[in-house]
Design an enzyme around this catalytic site. Structure first.
Site, PDB file in Angstrom:
ATOM      1  N   SER A 132      38.469  43.024  29.319  1.00 29.25           N
ATOM      2  CA  SER A 132      39.043  41.067  29.415  1.00 29.25           C
ATOM      3  C   SER A 132      38.732  41.437  28.072  1.00 29.25           C
ATOM      4  O   SER A 132      37.946  41.831  26.960  1.00 29.25           O
ATOM      5  CB  SER A 132      38.614  40.111  30.256  1.00 29.25           C
ATOM      6  OG  SER A 132      38.545  38.900  29.715  1.00 29.25           O
ATOM      7  N   TYR A 145      30.917  35.981  32.040  1.00 27.44           N
ATOM      8  CA  TYR A 145      31.886  36.756  31.961  1.00 27.44           C
ATOM      9  C   TYR A 145      32.901  37.508  31.051  1.00 27.44           C
ATOM     10  O   TYR A 145      32.403  38.516  30.616  1.00 27.44           O
ATOM     11  CB  TYR A 145      33.036  35.668  32.416  1.00 27.44           C
ATOM     12  CG  TYR A 145      34.466  36.572  32.346  1.00 27.44           C
ATOM     13  CD1 TYR A 145      34.393  37.158  33.774  1.00 27.44           C
ATOM     14  CD2 TYR A 145      35.777  36.555  31.251  1.00 27.44           C
ATOM     15  CE1 TYR A 145      35.927  38.291  34.235  1.00 27.44           C
ATOM     16  CE2 TYR A 145      36.432  37.535  31.930  1.00 27.44           C
ATOM     17  CZ  TYR A 145      37.308  38.311  32.824  1.00 27.44           C
ATOM     18  OH  TYR A 145      37.890  38.685  33.472  1.00 27.44           O
ATOM     19  N   ALA A 147      30.114  38.249  28.579  1.00 29.11           N
ATOM     20  CA  ALA A 147      29.200  39.446  28.139  1.00 29.11           C
ATOM     21  C   ALA A 147      29.881  40.236  29.249  1.00 29.11           C
ATOM     22  O   ALA A 147      28.986  41.369  28.363  1.00 29.11           O
ATOM     23  CB  ALA A 147      27.433  38.691  28.999  1.00 29.11           C
ATOM     24  N   LYS A 149      32.105  41.493  30.197  1.00 25.03           N
ATOM     25  CA  LYS A 149      33.525  42.459  30.174  1.00 25.03           C
ATOM     26  C   LYS A 149      32.844  43.305  29.374  1.00 25.03           C
ATOM     27  O   LYS A 149      34.018  44.167  28.210  1.00 25.03           O
ATOM     28  CB  LYS A 149      34.491  41.191  30.389  1.00 25.03           C
ATOM     29  CG  LYS A 149      35.085  41.533  30.886  1.00 25.03           C
ATOM     30  CD  LYS A 149      35.156  42.354  32.649  1.00 25.03           C
ATOM     31  CE  LYS A 149      36.037  41.721  33.718  1.00 25.03           C
ATOM     32  NZ  LYS A 149      36.541  42.752  34.670  1.00 25.03           N
ATOM     33  N   ILE A 178      46.931  36.340  32.113  1.00 22.11           N
ATOM     34  CA  ILE A 178      47.937  36.870  32.982  1.00 22.11           C
ATOM     35  C   ILE A 178      48.464  35.937  33.898  1.00 22.11           C
ATOM     36  O   ILE A 178      47.181  35.495  34.437  1.00 22.11           O
ATOM     37  CB  ILE A 178      46.999  38.455  33.614  1.00 22.11           C
ATOM     38  CG1 ILE A 178      46.635  39.243  32.180  1.00 22.11           C
ATOM     39  CG2 ILE A 178      47.885  39.034  34.332  1.00 22.11           C
ATOM     40  CD1 ILE A 178      47.823  40.183  31.819  1.00 22.11           C
TER      41      ILE A 178
END
Length: 236
Positions: A132, A145, A147, A149, A178
């Site tokens: 991401s 999240y 960390a 990714k 997105i």
């Protein structure tokens, strides 16, 4: 014709990945709980689906074993399965953190560890991990999240160096904002508009645009250890 295994196939990006590869390849996508949606997608795209919890090593090993028995080999692995969490750091519980790491990072390890031995034996294969933009830049109120990714990016770069001599490429994509439920449901209209405003192309990305980038990385045999931002210039 390649055999492609895609995890998390019922999400917006996962479904776009399945559609992209199903045009030319044998596709098996996995799902965790939404069996009805998975079967509908399977029928629509003329591909195959299998239940799998990426955070459960036994579930992963059983599914990968079944795929290998049925298809003989896996040429391309796309680690797409993941969850998100928007919560201030001080409100993030240990359980929140553990679940995020288990799915978004350990899940990538589990599936790759199950698939790669067969690639090594054939001296051929491609792994593409879905990270991401937040794994690159970090996001406020998304520490867990971000960390997880970011860990996927480190995993990608290190494994690419280890598997290069075995004829296996390992790359990642880092999608930006997105048009998917992960963003359009979890974020307010104001938050989404602000993120779009920070994106030079001034719009949401399409899941199909991520899928095309994944295919390009999977098919190019001289690209490895790279992280491709599919982000409309965000943070550039």
């Amino acid at each position: 014709m390649s055999t492609v295994l895609i995890t998390g196939g019922t999400g917006a990006i996962g479904a776009a990945l399945a559609e992209e590869f199903a045009r030319t390849d044998d596709v098996i996508f996995t799902y965790n709980s939404n069996k009805e949606l998975a079967r509908s997608l399977m029928g629509k795209l003329n591909c195959f689906c299998a239940p799998m919890d990426v955070s459960d090593i036994n579930s992963v090993n059983n599914t990968v074993r079944n795929v290998l028995c049925e298809f003989g080999h896996i040429d391309i692995l796309v680690n797409n399965a993941g969850i998100s969490l928007i919560k201030p750091f001080l409100d993030t519980s240990y359980e929140n953190w553990r679940r995020m790491i288990d799915v978004d990072l350990t899940g990538v390890f589990n599936v790759t560890r199950a698939v790669v031995p067969s690639m090594v034996s054939r001296k051929s294969g491609a792994v593409v991990n879905v990270s991401s933009v937040w794994g690159v830049y970090g996001a406020s109120c998304e520490v867990a999240y971000s960390a997880a990714k970011a860990g996927v990016i480190g995993f990608t770069k290190a494994l690419a160096k280890e598997l290069g001599l075995s004829g296996i490429t390992v790359n990642a994509v880092a999608p930006g904002v997105i048009d998917s439920p992960m963003n359009t449901v979890d974020l307010t209209e104001e938050e989404l508009a602000e993120l779009v405003g920070e994106t030079p192309v001034n719009r949401l990305g399409k899941p199909s645009e991520v899928a095309k980038a994944v295919r390009a990385l999977a098919e190019n045999r001289f690209i490895t250890g790279q992280v491709l931002g599919v982000d409309g210039g965000f943070g550039g």
